[in-house]
Motif scaffolding. Structure first.
Motif, PDB file in Angstrom:
ATOM      1  N   PHE A  97      17.943 -35.894  -4.568  1.00 49.25           N
ATOM      2  CA  PHE A  97      18.839 -36.565  -3.424  1.00 49.25           C
ATOM      3  C   PHE A  97      18.525 -35.988  -2.270  1.00 49.25           C
ATOM      4  CE2 PHE A  97      23.324 -37.643  -5.965  1.00 49.25           C
ATOM      5  CZ  PHE A  97      22.445 -38.767  -6.193  1.00 49.25           C
ATOM      6  N   SER A  98      18.097 -34.459  -2.546  1.00 49.38           N
ATOM      7  CA  SER A  98      17.544 -33.978  -0.928  1.00 49.38           C
ATOM      8  C   SER A  98      16.566 -33.644  -0.423  1.00 49.38           C
ATOM      9  CB  SER A  98      17.931 -32.756  -1.455  1.00 49.38           C
ATOM     10  OG  SER A  98      19.141 -31.558  -2.392  1.00 49.38           O
ATOM     11  N   GLN A  99      15.403 -34.225  -1.531  1.00 52.25           N
ATOM     12  CA  GLN A  99      14.405 -34.552  -0.875  1.00 52.25           C
ATOM     13  C   GLN A  99      14.354 -36.336  -0.506  1.00 52.25           C
ATOM     14  OE1 GLN A  99      11.700 -34.214  -4.839  1.00 52.25           O
ATOM     15  NE2 GLN A  99      11.987 -31.666  -4.216  1.00 52.25           N
ATOM     16  N   LYS A 100      15.047 -37.050  -1.088  1.00 50.30           N
ATOM     17  CA  LYS A 100      14.336 -38.514  -0.579  1.00 50.30           C
ATOM     18  C   LYS A 100      15.609 -38.722   0.480  1.00 50.30           C
ATOM     19  CE  LYS A 100      13.037 -40.331  -4.728  1.00 50.30           C
ATOM     20  NZ  LYS A 100      14.031 -41.760  -5.334  1.00 50.30           N
ATOM     21  N   HIS A 101      16.772 -37.777   1.223  1.00 49.81           N
ATOM     22  CA  HIS A 101      17.938 -38.027   2.143  1.00 49.81           C
ATOM     23  C   HIS A 101      17.792 -37.146   2.872  1.00 49.81           C
ATOM     24  CE1 HIS A 101      18.398 -41.869  -0.103  1.00 49.81           C
ATOM     25  NE2 HIS A 101      18.685 -41.129  -1.181  1.00 49.81           N
ATOM     26  N   GLY A 102      17.512 -36.238   2.377  1.00 40.89           N
ATOM     27  CA  GLY A 102      17.325 -34.880   3.180  1.00 40.89           C
ATOM     28  C   GLY A 102      19.380 -33.539   3.656  1.00 40.89           C
ATOM     29  N   MET A 103      18.547 -32.498   3.745  1.00 43.03           N
ATOM     30  CA  MET A 103      20.166 -31.774   3.383  1.00 43.03           C
ATOM     31  C   MET A 103      21.687 -32.462   4.212  1.00 43.03           C
ATOM     32  SD  MET A 103      19.341 -29.434   1.245  1.00 43.03           S
ATOM     33  CE  MET A 103      21.200 -29.072   1.272  1.00 43.03           C
ATOM     34  N   LEU A 104      21.143 -32.992   5.470  1.00 40.44           N
ATOM     35  CA  LEU A 104      22.246 -33.585   5.951  1.00 40.44           C
ATOM     36  C   LEU A 104      22.996 -34.662   5.537  1.00 40.44           C
ATOM     37  CD1 LEU A 104      23.786 -33.934   8.810  1.00 40.44           C
ATOM     38  CD2 LEU A 104      21.863 -35.668   9.308  1.00 40.44           C
ATOM     39  N   TRP A 105      21.997 -35.181   4.455  1.00 34.47           N
ATOM     40  CA  TRP A 105      22.771 -36.727   3.928  1.00 34.47           C
ATOM     41  C   TRP A 105      23.383 -35.501   2.777  1.00 34.47           C
ATOM     42  CZ3 TRP A 105      22.502 -37.991  -1.125  1.00 34.47           C
ATOM     43  CH2 TRP A 105      23.598 -39.240  -1.515  1.00 34.47           C
ATOM     44  N   GLU A 131      13.931 -24.029   1.431  1.00 31.04           N
ATOM     45  CA  GLU A 131      12.892 -25.352   1.749  1.00 31.04           C
ATOM     46  C   GLU A 131      11.837 -25.964   0.966  1.00 31.04           C
ATOM     47  OE1 GLU A 131       9.706 -22.938   4.336  1.00 31.04           O
ATOM     48  OE2 GLU A 131      10.900 -24.294   5.110  1.00 31.04           O
ATOM     49  N   HIS A 132      11.414 -24.896  -0.156  1.00 27.84           N
ATOM     50  CA  HIS A 132      10.344 -25.533  -1.369  1.00 27.84           C
ATOM     51  C   HIS A 132      10.997 -26.431  -1.176  1.00 27.84           C
ATOM     52  CE1 HIS A 132       8.879 -20.590  -0.278  1.00 27.84           C
ATOM     53  NE2 HIS A 132       8.090 -22.053   0.743  1.00 27.84           N
ATOM     54  N   LEU A 133      11.693 -27.053  -1.902  1.00 29.61           N
ATOM     55  CA  LEU A 133      12.425 -27.828  -2.846  1.00 29.61           C
ATOM     56  C   LEU A 133      12.531 -29.210  -1.995  1.00 29.61           C
ATOM     57  CD1 LEU A 133      13.197 -29.485  -5.021  1.00 29.61           C
ATOM     58  CD2 LEU A 133      16.004 -28.925  -4.265  1.00 29.61           C
ATOM     59  N   LEU A 134      12.395 -28.953  -0.658  1.00 32.58           N
ATOM     60  CA  LEU A 134      12.715 -30.430   0.231  1.00 32.58           C
ATOM     61  C   LEU A 134      11.337 -30.576   0.817  1.00 32.58           C
ATOM     62  CD1 LEU A 134      15.771 -29.040   2.448  1.00 32.58           C
ATOM     63  CD2 LEU A 134      15.469 -30.514   0.286  1.00 32.58           C
ATOM     64  N   ASN A 135      10.117 -29.979   0.707  1.00 34.08           N
ATOM     65  CA  ASN A 135       8.620 -30.131   1.464  1.00 34.08           C
ATOM     66  C   ASN A 135       7.932 -31.009  -0.095  1.00 34.08           C
ATOM     67  OD1 ASN A 135       9.537 -29.014   3.647  1.00 34.08           O
ATOM     68  ND2 ASN A 135       8.898 -27.063   3.224  1.00 34.08           N
ATOM     69  N   ARG A 136       8.408 -30.903  -1.144  1.00 35.37           N
ATOM     70  CA  ARG A 136       8.090 -31.675  -2.418  1.00 35.37           C
ATOM     71  C   ARG A 136       9.291 -32.692  -2.913  1.00 35.37           C
ATOM     72  NH1 ARG A 136       8.502 -26.214  -4.867  1.00 35.37           N
ATOM     73  NH2 ARG A 136      10.051 -27.424  -6.530  1.00 35.37           N
ATOM     74  N   HIS A 137       7.935 -33.881  -3.489  1.00 34.77           N
ATOM     75  CA  HIS A 137       8.625 -34.896  -3.696  1.00 34.77           C
ATOM     76  C   HIS A 137       8.235 -34.905  -5.226  1.00 34.77           C
ATOM     77  CE1 HIS A 137       9.953 -35.461   0.727  1.00 34.77           C
ATOM     78  NE2 HIS A 137       8.753 -35.282   0.767  1.00 34.77           N
ATOM     79  N   GLU A 138       9.001 -34.731  -6.237  1.00 32.78           N
ATOM     80  CA  GLU A 138       8.177 -34.873  -7.494  1.00 32.78           C
ATOM     81  C   GLU A 138       9.446 -35.049  -8.350  1.00 32.78           C
ATOM     82  OE1 GLU A 138       9.566 -31.917  -6.203  1.00 32.78           O
ATOM     83  OE2 GLU A 138       9.769 -30.062  -7.887  1.00 32.78           O
ATOM     84  N   TYR A 139      10.210 -35.172  -7.579  1.00 29.85           N
ATOM     85  CA  TYR A 139      11.629 -35.247  -8.515  1.00 29.85           C
ATOM     86  C   TYR A 139      12.323 -37.034  -7.884  1.00 29.85           C
ATOM     87  CZ  TYR A 139      12.958 -30.419  -9.681  1.00 29.85           C
ATOM     88  OH  TYR A 139      12.452 -29.148  -9.436  1.00 29.85           O
ATOM     89  N   VAL A 144      22.691 -23.239   2.828  1.00 32.08           N
ATOM     90  CA  VAL A 144      23.961 -23.125   2.433  1.00 32.08           C
ATOM     91  C   VAL A 144      24.866 -24.393   2.754  1.00 32.08           C
ATOM     92  CG1 VAL A 144      25.784 -21.282   2.085  1.00 32.08           C
ATOM     93  CG2 VAL A 144      23.073 -20.737   2.081  1.00 32.08           C
ATOM     94  N   GLU A 145      25.218 -25.050   1.347  1.00 34.67           N
ATOM     95  CA  GLU A 145      26.175 -26.413   1.888  1.00 34.67           C
ATOM     96  C   GLU A 145      27.286 -26.095   0.268  1.00 34.67           C
ATOM     97  OE1 GLU A 145      25.989 -28.049   4.205  1.00 34.67           O
ATOM     98  OE2 GLU A 145      23.437 -28.307   4.447  1.00 34.67           O
ATOM     99  N   MET A 146      28.562 -26.105   1.157  1.00 35.77           N
ATOM    100  CA  MET A 146      29.716 -25.785   0.130  1.00 35.77           C
ATOM    101  C   MET A 146      31.291 -26.885   0.823  1.00 35.77           C
ATOM    102  SD  MET A 146      30.522 -21.944   2.653  1.00 35.77           S
ATOM    103  CE  MET A 146      31.456 -21.525   4.165  1.00 35.77           C
ATOM    104  N   THR A 147      31.914 -26.415  -0.230  1.00 32.77           N
ATOM    105  CA  THR A 147      32.247 -27.559   0.195  1.00 32.77           C
ATOM    106  C   THR A 147      34.379 -27.090  -1.044  1.00 32.77           C
ATOM    107  OG1 THR A 147      33.821 -29.996  -0.312  1.00 32.77           O
ATOM    108  CG2 THR A 147      32.075 -29.063  -1.071  1.00 32.77           C
ATOM    109  N   SER A 148      35.806 -27.793  -0.253  1.00 29.65           N
ATOM    110  CA  SER A 148      36.291 -26.708  -1.646  1.00 29.65           C
ATOM    111  C   SER A 148      37.335 -27.924  -1.189  1.00 29.65           C
ATOM    112  CB  SER A 148      36.843 -25.825  -1.045  1.00 29.65           C
ATOM    113  OG  SER A 148      37.727 -25.070  -1.999  1.00 29.65           O
TER     114      SER A 148
END
Lengths: 237, 306
Positions: free
Chosen positions: B256-264, B294-302, B16-20
């Motif tokens: 972006f999530s798949q290529k750079h990770g959630m930290l990015w 996490e399922h999204l992060l473990n794949r690389h289809e995008y 979960v990430e959030m910003t305002s």
């Protein structure tokens, strides 16, 4: 920001649009005392005010459209024109032309229907200028019903300028449909530009985030309404 | 069956990430940040229920305490969704089906949100009576009956979301967007867009009969898996050039999530909100909440932009 950080997901961002519709009377009576010429001058002269507001506010991009009406209503500017590129082609009166105000209102209602109006736009602005009253009363009633049945129609900022004593304020008040906002009456042709400028200032203030519509009316429209003869910029500001 | 269901779910982790960000027009007009966002749950690779709530206090001068109203709305929604999750987790399948039915959600979750928000707002008012400036505003707004409904001053929208095992619940009143990327990459709005909400018109927690204006959606992620959820206030959507921006935005974030990770993504999310809140975008307060599987992060289809 480095290149990676500057990447934005999606197809890009932009300011919101503010669609400004001018509904201008071109009936036969608009030739009296050069009203139509004064109206053309007034519309052309409010453009700089709107351009300045657009630049200062940095909030919205203003797009202008115009509908003329006499025996019928027609698009004078159909494609939305960015305000800073607006080249106002003068309107001409229609000899012995009627006042199909209802048809004009129906046209603007169609233009802001959900199928055609972008939801992210700021509330649209509809400025009605006339020296008479609708000769198509049934269409006028239908037009108001259509306009107020639309989300964007209800949300719209609606202002009206009545030219001369022949303008029927009661119809225009029904179009505005807001007890806080009176009709701006231009007693003579010299006041058309003054009233239109007041309307334009009110529009810009009302379109700003956090604005108080009633307060704007009290500060800008009411003084303009009450300045019958010597209205000038000092009164407006 | 219930145990089996949650065991399956426990295998799936959510980020979960959030910003305002305060809008440019709010800064210029000396207005507060009127958006609010809250989350709860075992975030960052811990399993368990997840809760996220977003609110957008109304900008009109009539709603001069809307930042407080929005903050109250998000915090109490998290609490109410937690209570709801507790019941769902303890229930057998039959009871669980009843709990997640629309009728029950209206009778429990929505009624609790509406009544608790009103109570909390009136408590705030009792502790902080309207000051002289606010009274001047009230006197000027003769058309608004603050005496019969002082909650108008606190008016706000609200979007709430919880993931409880295989159940995802969304509740929404007012504008803002709920967007979902399904496991097959399709993107959709689980809560149908209300066509009446245009040009800053919105429904609100402060209106009469707010429950009637709430929209809800329940998704079973066992049968229709979800890779990503995005909740945002209208400051984000109103900035997008593309009228149907949902697919493009979520597909890009997935990439972006798949290529750079959630930290990015976490580092960049505030920049995206800042751009939307700036003079280049809507200029309005902009809030984004993301829930990523996490399922999204473990794949690389995008395919991404990079």
């Amino acid at each position: 920001m480095n290149d990676l950080n500057s990447l934005m997901p999606g197809g890009g961002i932009s300011r919101r649009s503010l669609h400004f519709f001018i509904l201008a009377d071109c009936s036969g009576s608009m030739k009296v005392d050069g009203r139509i010429q004064s109206l053309n001058y007034a519309i052309a002269s409010i453009a700089p005010t709107l351009i300045n507001w657009e630049r200062e506010q940095e909030q919205a991009q203003i797009f202008v459209r115009a509908i003329a009406f006499a025996d019928q209503a027609w698009w004078h500017i159909e494609s939305p024109q960015p305000i800073d590129l607006l080249n106002w082609v003068p309107l001409t009166h229609v000899e012995k032309g009627l006042t199909s105000m209802g048809a004009a209102i129906r046209m603007v209602a169609d233009a802001i229907s959900p199928e055609k109006f972008e939801p992210r736009s700021l509330r649209p602005v509809i400025l009605l200028i006339t020296d008479g009253k609708p000769t198509d009363v049934e269409e006028f009633e239908i037009g108001l019903r259509e306009l107020f049945s639309l989300p964007a129609g209800k949300a719209a900022i609606r202002l009206a300028v009545a030219i001369g004593q022949g303008a029927n304020v009661s119809y225009l008040s029904r179009f505005i449909n807001d007890p806080d906002i009176p009709v701006l009456v231009a007693e003579n042709v010299d006041q058309i530009a003054v009233k239109l400028t007041a309307a334009t200032l009110a529009i810009s203030k009302m379109s700003s985030i956090g604005s108080d519509r009633k307060q704007v009316s009290e500060q800008i429209i009411l003084p303009a309404v009450n300045s019958f003869i010597q209205a000038d910029d000092d009164t407006i500001v | 069956m219930t145990t089996q269901l949650f065991e399956k779910t426990l295998e799936q982790f959510w980020y979960v990430e959030m910003t305002s960000e305060k809008g440019f027009m709010h800064i210029r007009n000396n207005m507060p940040l009127q958006d609010s966002i809250s989350s709860s749950g075992n975030l960052y690779s811990e399993a368990g229920p997840i809760f996220l709530a977003v609110a957008d206090g109304h900008g009109d001068i009539s709603h001069f305490r809307s930042s407080t109203g929005a903050s109250i709305a998000t915090s109490l929604t998290i609490e109410i969704l937690q209570q709801f999750a507790d019941k769902v987790q303890l229930a057998g399948q039959t009871e669980k089906d009843r709990l997640i039915s629309s009728d029950n959600i209206v009778e429990t979750v929505l009624k609790d949100i509406v009544s608790n928000w009103k109570t909390a707002v009136l408590d705030d008012l009792a502790n902080n009576p309207f000051n002289s400036n606010e009274i001047k505003t009230i006197e000027a707004r003769k058309l608004t009956d603050y005496e019969s409904n002082p909650t108008v001053a606190y008016g706000t929208t609200l979007i709430g979301c919880t993931i409880i095992g295989s159940v995802v619940l969304f509740v929404q009143i007012g504008d803002g967007d709920v967007v979902v990327m399904a496991g097959d990459g399709s993107v959709y709005n689980p809560i149908p867009i209300d066509p009446s909400l245009v040009s800053n018109r919105t429904t609100s927690l402060c209106q009469k009969n707010p429950i009637q204006s709430f929209r809800i959606s329940v998704i079973n992620i066992e049968s229709t898996p979800i890779d990503m959820i995005m909740l945002s206030t209208d400051g984000f959507g109103n900035s997008q050039i593309e009228p149907n921006w949902y697919k493009g935005v979520l597909t890009d974030i997935a990439s972006f999530s798949q290529k750079h990770g959630m930290l990015w993504v976490r580092e960049n999310l505030p920049n995206w909100a800042k751009l939307c809140a700036s003079r280049e975008g809507s200029g309005d307060d902009t809030t984004i909440g993301l829930i990523v599987s996490e399922h999204l992060l473990n794949r690389h289809e995008y395919g991404g932009k990079i």
